[in-house]
Design a protein around this motif. Structure first.
Motif, PDB file in Angstrom:
ATOM      1  N   GLY A 219       0.794  -1.265   0.042  1.00  0.00           N
ATOM      2  CA  GLY A 219      -0.100   0.040   0.081  1.00  0.00           C
ATOM      3  C   GLY A 219       1.074   1.325   0.033  1.00  0.00           C
ATOM      4  N   SER A 220       0.244   2.269   0.312  1.00  0.00           N
ATOM      5  CA  SER A 220       0.975   3.563   0.345  1.00  0.00           C
ATOM      6  C   SER A 220       1.796   3.730   1.481  1.00  0.00           C
ATOM      7  N   SER A 221       3.121   4.393   1.471  1.00  0.00           N
ATOM      8  CA  SER A 221       3.944   4.393   2.772  1.00  0.00           C
ATOM      9  C   SER A 221       3.133   4.898   3.926  1.00  0.00           C
ATOM     10  N   ARG A 222       1.969   5.829   3.767  1.00  0.00           N
ATOM     11  CA  ARG A 222       1.304   6.308   5.014  1.00  0.00           C
ATOM     12  C   ARG A 222       0.322   5.003   5.617  1.00  0.00           C
ATOM     13  N   ASP A 223      -0.202   4.269   4.484  1.00  0.00           N
ATOM     14  CA  ASP A 223      -1.096   3.156   5.196  1.00  0.00           C
ATOM     15  C   ASP A 223      -0.053   2.164   5.849  1.00  0.00           C
ATOM     16  N   ILE A 224       1.001   1.940   5.218  1.00  0.00           N
ATOM     17  CA  ILE A 224       1.865   0.905   5.977  1.00  0.00           C
ATOM     18  C   ILE A 224       2.573   1.427   7.420  1.00  0.00           C
ATOM     19  N   PHE A 225       2.870   2.584   7.198  1.00  0.00           N
ATOM     20  CA  PHE A 225       3.524   3.160   8.255  1.00  0.00           C
ATOM     21  C   PHE A 225       2.458   3.411   9.598  1.00  0.00           C
ATOM     22  N   ALA A 226       1.199   3.864   9.304  1.00  0.00           N
ATOM     23  CA  ALA A 226       0.110   4.113  10.164  1.00  0.00           C
ATOM     24  C   ALA A 226      -0.610   2.749  10.633  1.00  0.00           C
ATOM     25  N   TYR A 227      -0.840   1.910   9.760  1.00  0.00           N
ATOM     26  CA  TYR A 227      -2.049   0.885   9.594  1.00  0.00           C
ATOM     27  C   TYR A 227      -1.226  -0.441   9.490  1.00  0.00           C
ATOM     28  N   PRO A 228      -0.171  -0.960   9.883  1.00  0.00           N
ATOM     29  CA  PRO A 228       0.378  -2.198   9.770  1.00  0.00           C
ATOM     30  C   PRO A 228      -0.413  -3.196  10.053  1.00  0.00           C
ATOM     31  N   ARG A 229      -0.383  -4.374   9.194  1.00  0.00           N
ATOM     32  CA  ARG A 229      -1.617  -5.504   8.999  1.00  0.00           C
ATOM     33  C   ARG A 229      -1.327  -6.452  10.210  1.00  0.00           C
ATOM     34  N   ASN A 230      -0.179  -6.429  10.470  1.00  0.00           N
ATOM     35  CA  ASN A 230       0.153  -7.605  11.627  1.00  0.00           C
ATOM     36  C   ASN A 230       1.697  -7.169  12.294  1.00  0.00           C
ATOM     37  N   LYS A 231       2.021  -8.138  13.227  1.00  0.00           N
ATOM     38  CA  LYS A 231       2.907  -7.944  14.260  1.00  0.00           C
ATOM     39  C   LYS A 231       4.262  -7.902  13.461  1.00  0.00           C
ATOM     40  N   GLU A 232       4.472  -8.482  12.439  1.00  0.00           N
ATOM     41  CA  GLU A 232       5.855  -8.429  11.803  1.00  0.00           C
ATOM     42  C   GLU A 232       6.014  -7.187  10.793  1.00  0.00           C
ATOM     43  N   VAL A 233       4.797  -6.864  10.194  1.00  0.00           N
ATOM     44  CA  VAL A 233       5.016  -5.599   9.481  1.00  0.00           C
ATOM     45  C   VAL A 233       5.171  -4.223  10.550  1.00  0.00           C
ATOM     46  N   ALA A 234       4.395  -4.451  11.758  1.00  0.00           N
ATOM     47  CA  ALA A 234       4.460  -3.443  12.760  1.00  0.00           C
ATOM     48  C   ALA A 234       5.850  -3.192  13.213  1.00  0.00           C
ATOM     49  N   GLU A 235       6.650  -4.344  13.409  1.00  0.00           N
ATOM     50  CA  GLU A 235       7.848  -4.414  13.949  1.00  0.00           C
ATOM     51  C   GLU A 235       9.043  -3.579  12.961  1.00  0.00           C
ATOM     52  N   PHE A 236       8.574  -4.109  11.638  1.00  0.00           N
ATOM     53  CA  PHE A 236       9.709  -3.665  10.613  1.00  0.00           C
ATOM     54  C   PHE A 236       9.505  -2.149  10.443  1.00  0.00           C
ATOM     55  N   VAL A 237       8.077  -1.601  10.439  1.00  0.00           N
ATOM     56  CA  VAL A 237       7.992  -0.245  10.135  1.00  0.00           C
ATOM     57  C   VAL A 237       8.361   0.623  11.392  1.00  0.00           C
ATOM     58  N   GLY A 238       8.829  -0.029  12.425  1.00  0.00           N
ATOM     59  CA  GLY A 238       9.550   0.753  13.643  1.00  0.00           C
ATOM     60  C   GLY A 238       8.396   1.010  14.831  1.00  0.00           C
ATOM     61  N   VAL A 239       7.336   0.161  14.758  1.00  0.00           N
ATOM     62  CA  VAL A 239       6.444   0.189  15.909  1.00  0.00           C
ATOM     63  C   VAL A 239       7.144  -0.604  17.177  1.00  0.00           C
ATOM     64  N   GLU A 240       7.447   0.109  18.007  1.00  0.00           N
ATOM     65  CA  GLU A 240       8.346  -0.303  19.028  1.00  0.00           C
ATOM     66  C   GLU A 240       7.437  -0.733  20.177  1.00  0.00           C
ATOM     67  N   ASN A 241       6.400  -0.111  20.519  1.00  0.00           N
ATOM     68  CA  ASN A 241       5.304  -0.587  21.429  1.00  0.00           C
ATOM     69  C   ASN A 241       4.309  -1.762  20.778  1.00  0.00           C
ATOM     70  N   ILE A 242       4.407  -2.852  21.018  1.00  0.00           N
ATOM     71  CA  ILE A 242       3.490  -3.710  20.639  1.00  0.00           C
ATOM     72  C   ILE A 242       3.144  -4.709  21.840  1.00  0.00           C
ATOM     73  N   ILE A 243       1.825  -4.202  22.392  1.00  0.00           N
ATOM     74  CA  ILE A 243       1.532  -4.660  23.685  1.00  0.00           C
ATOM     75  C   ILE A 243       0.231  -5.728  23.678  1.00  0.00           C
ATOM     76  N   ASN A 244       0.645  -6.822  24.050  1.00  0.00           N
ATOM     77  CA  ASN A 244      -0.537  -7.829  23.825  1.00  0.00           C
ATOM     78  C   ASN A 244      -1.719  -7.778  24.993  1.00  0.00           C
ATOM     79  N   GLY A 245      -3.100  -7.911  24.457  1.00  0.00           N
ATOM     80  CA  GLY A 245      -3.998  -7.903  25.283  1.00  0.00           C
ATOM     81  C   GLY A 245      -5.288  -8.487  24.831  1.00  0.00           C
ATOM     82  N   VAL A 246      -6.279  -8.389  25.561  1.00  0.00           N
ATOM     83  CA  VAL A 246      -7.777  -8.656  25.296  1.00  0.00           C
ATOM     84  C   VAL A 246      -8.593  -7.639  24.969  1.00  0.00           C
ATOM     85  N   ILE A 247      -9.583  -7.761  24.064  1.00  0.00           N
ATOM     86  CA  ILE A 247     -10.617  -6.632  24.177  1.00  0.00           C
ATOM     87  C   ILE A 247     -11.411  -6.772  25.270  1.00  0.00           C
TER      88      ILE A 247
END
Lengths: 361, 228
Positions: A219-247
């Protein structure tokens, strides 16, 4: 019609799947960045697109033409592309001869070759080096020769494999400028592999994130940067805070996520009971000395466990009962006297939390 | 020691005076060895490249066989060419036995494994990225092979030099299929052999020095070619 279209492209070496079902389309004049960690399959994909290697299965269409037709068709299509390898190799001859090699193979007249070489040498700022042996040049200059050699054949598609890897920051910046110039001046369609997310953002219209031989998100860089689809993408685009939980609750898309006794508020479509990860970018976390009334829905007291200054920003690690990383300006860090053991309050908005479903649960 | 010294002075004398018979022998040696090296190179270098680039069953075995033939005795080749061109042989009708042509054929057979083997080894030493770069720039299979050979030119020229050295210095083939006929098939090595058997050591040493001198000149020329 797309300039490049891959259909269920697979590459397997022995028992190992290097690429799995790659389906991508690249339009004329578009710049696509393939990003992903080392071993993701970026180079393999570029080699397949350049028709250097044959895929195990799947098809590649160039301008609507099936590239598996015959060796002659593959050569003809390959001559409409150019590929700059990750470790560019220059032939043991002068810069001028290197740049004009591809033109001579295409049977171009000598006069036209001289003219073409002259303008390309100007483009890459190597006119003064044209008679020098290309093997005697520095890494950055070799990369410029490789790009010039590729651009000399006026490719409809330019493939770049990690064009700034192994270069010093100044040379890397010159190469980026050169690529920007090519995009502006020639409108060449480009597919470039990079492991540098920021470079992908700076140069590309669209980004495809590759991981373990699959396209994880495109997708666009903005989409990938702001809305990573999964943990792997999130980690790669620099989202350092990935906190596991339950809704734990959901009302009008405002959800609360229970992260082990602590609650994070976020905006999400996921239903109560869903196992999720809350992604918060470090730059979206604000640090204050004590809780103050604000629109930010998430506010946590914590203790600074580590600070690292890198240029104008400081990376601050916090223990809030869970680990949080925040990026603040060096000036803010100085004013707040952020150092190990310091008590602070970390706040971020519910809209700053991107919620992804946890896979494998 | 005295004989060696005399040989040296005699060699200088012969070279300076352009003694016609010696010059004739040296010239014939040079022409036969250069012809066989050139002709063998013309097919061995492309064929070596082809063997390296193509995948075919038994490739490893072919390369092993080529390497085995590096050390084939010259008399064995001499015998083979003799049988081939003798009146009873398949090419006997050509009446070429005991001519410089059969000597060239024999030398070509002798140096073919050397040129092939060393060309294969030279091109396999070229970085695979050179191949990828050439292909990515739109080179055809033939153009890619030329690029690789060009990159391997230092080693390929060394192979040609080695082939020439082996050709000009061999004696078994020259004796067996040339018969050392004065003014026709007599070359430096056969002349040295003959003069030594006659006890004419001074002339033998002089001819030996001329042989080394020719090899030196050829190597200097090949070295210059490698630098280009």
């Amino acid at each position: 019609m797309s300039l490049i279209e891959t259909i269920d492209l697979c590459q397997r070496y022995g028992e190992r799947d290097i690429l799995k079902d790659i389906n991508i389309k690249v339009e004329q004049g578009e710049v696509l960045a393939l990003i992903g960690p080392t071993g993701a399959g970026k180079t393999t994909l570029l080699r397949l697109i350049d028709l250097i290697d044959m895929p195990t299965s799947g098809k590649i269409f160039f301008d609507g033409v099936d590239t598996t037709a015959s060796a002659a068709v593959r050569l003809e299509i390959r001559r409409r592309m150019a590929f700059v390898l990750q470790k560019p190799i220059v032939f043991n001859m002068s810069v001028y001869d290197n740049i004009t090699y591809g033109l001579r193979w295409r049977g171009m007249a000598k006069g036209n070759i001289r003219e073409k070489a002259s303008s390309i040498l100007q483009l890459v700022d190597l006119a003064a080096y044209k008679n020098r042996n290309a093997r005697a040049l520095s890494g950055g200059e070799v990369q410029r020769v490789a790009i010039a050699r590729a651009m000399a054949v006026e490719p409809e598609l330019l493939l770049l494999d990690e064009p700034t890897a192994n270069l010093d920051p100044i040379s890397a910046s010159r190469i980026e400028e050169l690529i920007t110039g090519i995009i502006r001046q020639y409108s060449t369609t480009i597919i470039m592999a990079t492991h540098d997310m920021a470079q992908g953002q700076r140069l590309a219209d669209r980004i495809a994130v590759l991981g373990n031989g699959e396209v994880l998100q495109m997708g666009s860089s903005r989409d990938i940067f702001a809305y990573p689809r999964n943990k792997e993408v999130a980690e790669f685009v620099g989202v350092e805070n990935i906190i596991n939980g339950v809704i734990s609750s959901s009302q009008d898309k405002v959800v609360t996520i229970d992260i082990g006794g602590t609650i994070i508020e976020a905006i999400s479509d996921y239903a109560t009971g869903e196992e999720v990860s809350a992604c918060v970018r470090p730059e979206d976390i604000t640090l204050v000395m004590s809780k103050v009334p604000s629109s930010a829905r998430n506010s946590f007291n914590g203790i600074v466990t580590r600070t690292v200054s890198t240029g104008p920003v400081t990376r601050v690690e916090l223990d809030c009962g869970f680990r949080l990383v925040s990026l603040v300006t060096r000036r803010s860090a100085e004013e707040l006297d952020l150092k190990k053991g310091r008590r602070v309050c970390a706040t971020f908005k519910a809209t700053g939390v991107h919620v992804i479903k946890r896979e494998g649960h | 020691m005295v004989e060696i010294w005399r040989g040296l002075t005699k060699a200088v004398e012969l070279i300076i005076s352009f003694e016609p018979e010696v010059m004739g022998i040296a010239g014939r040696s040079l022409i036969i060895a250069l012809t066989s090296t050139l002709l063998a190179s013309l097919f061995c270098i492309p064929l070596g490249g082809l063997i390296h680039f193509r995948r075919f069953p038994g490739k490893r075995l072919v390369i092993s066989l080529i390497q085995t033939f590096f050390s084939i005795p010259t008399v064995a080749i001499g015998l083979f060419v003799f049988v081939l061109f003798s009146q009873a042989g398949p090419l006997g009708g050509l009446n070429l036995l005991f001519t410089p042509t059969t000597m060239v054929v024999g030398q070509m057979i002798l140096i073919t494994p050397i040129l092939l083997g060393l060309t294969i080894s030279a091109v396999s030493g070229v970085d695979k990225a050179i191949l990828d770069t050439a292909r990515s720039l739109g080179a055809s299979g033939f153009q890619t092979a030329i690029v690789v050979l060009r990159e391997a030119r230092f080693a390929v020229v060394a192979a040609v030099g080695m082939g020439f050295g082996r050709a000009i210095s061999e004696v078994g083939i020259a004796i067996m299929v040339g018969m050392n006929i004065r003014g026709f098939t007599r070359v430096l090595t056969t002349a040295i052999s003959l003069e030594t058997s006659k006890g004419n050591l001074e002339l033998s040493i002089a001819l030996g020095i001329i042989l080394i001198f020719i090899a030196l000149i050829i190597n200097i020329l090949l070295n210059r070619l490698q630098q280009r």
